[in-house]
Enzyme design. Sequence first.
Site, short mmCIF file in Angstrom:
data_model
loop_
_atom_site.label_atom_id
_atom_site.label_comp_id
_atom_site.label_asym_id
_atom_site.label_seq_id
_atom_site.Cartn_x
_atom_site.Cartn_y
_atom_site.Cartn_z
N HIS A 252 -14.14 -4.66 -5.23
CA HIS A 252 -14.70 -5.91 -5.73
C HIS A 252 -15.04 -6.87 -4.60
O HIS A 252 -14.36 -6.91 -3.59
CB HIS A 252 -13.70 -6.60 -6.65
CG HIS A 252 -13.27 -5.78 -7.81
ND1 HIS A 252 -12.03 -5.91 -8.38
CD2 HIS A 252 -13.90 -4.82 -8.53
CE1 HIS A 252 -11.92 -5.07 -9.40
NE2 HIS A 252 -13.04 -4.38 -9.49
N LYS B 89 -9.63 -14.26 -0.03
CA LYS B 89 -8.40 -14.04 -0.79
C LYS B 89 -7.24 -13.80 0.15
O LYS B 89 -7.41 -13.19 1.21
CB LYS B 89 -8.53 -12.79 -1.67
CG LYS B 89 -9.56 -12.87 -2.75
CD LYS B 89 -9.52 -11.62 -3.61
CE LYS B 89 -10.56 -10.65 -3.17
NZ LYS B 89 -10.77 -9.56 -4.11
N ASP C 126 -15.26 -0.85 -13.21
CA ASP C 126 -15.04 -0.09 -11.98
C ASP C 126 -15.55 1.34 -12.11
O ASP C 126 -16.13 1.88 -11.17
CB ASP C 126 -13.56 -0.09 -11.60
CG ASP C 126 -13.07 -1.46 -11.15
OD1 ASP C 126 -13.90 -2.36 -10.91
OD2 ASP C 126 -11.84 -1.62 -11.04
N TYR D 52 -2.56 -13.08 -5.85
CA TYR D 52 -3.79 -13.45 -5.15
C TYR D 52 -3.83 -14.97 -5.01
O TYR D 52 -3.58 -15.69 -5.97
CB TYR D 52 -5.04 -13.09 -5.95
CG TYR D 52 -5.15 -11.68 -6.44
CD1 TYR D 52 -5.98 -10.78 -5.78
CD2 TYR D 52 -4.48 -11.25 -7.58
CE1 TYR D 52 -6.13 -9.48 -6.26
CE2 TYR D 52 -4.62 -9.96 -8.05
CZ TYR D 52 -5.45 -9.09 -7.39
OH TYR D 52 -5.58 -7.81 -7.86
#
Length: 185
Positions: free
Chosen positions: A63, A72, A168, A132
């Site tokens: 991603h 991130k 995905d 995250y």
Amino acid sequence: MKAVPVPAISGAYLFVPTPHSDERGFFSRTFDAEVVRSVGIDPCAFVQDSVSRSRQGVVRGMHLRSGAGEAKLVRCSSGSVFDVLVDLRPDSPTYGNREFVELSGHTQVSVYIPAGCAHGFQALTDPADISYRIDREHDPSEDVTIAFNDPELEIPWPLPVTAMSDRDRKAPSLAALRSKMGWPE
């Protein structure tokens, strides 16, 4: 806590804590604004914290975000994961490079993933919890996904894939995205 550059990905860092262990278990600082600031990252830039829980064998990724991208700070708080970064920033000196890192609840190491880098992971344990810290609010219209098994990426996923999202599973190849997004080869 110390910051360690990830050599294969310009601007990526591992943040390695110093856990204090005794007969009760351990205590560990997992974020330190001064250490983050010392490598040029604004600790106040993070606007969202999220968590995912995955079963062993689950793959999430690859991603990234279009537009301004998304940086991130990722940590496995429990269990362990095989974590993957791919530099897709056309102007980066490490464009096209990949890095594989095992993150675990045992070490509490965090990895900083700069905006413009693709990210994914496979859960090595059941469960594996990932935390995250994200520097932009989520906008689903900017979500970009690359096929986890793209032969160009040559990601050596350590376990058979047990589950993944439809998004995905149906993700395009890196070559298709490169053509659509105007990225160099």
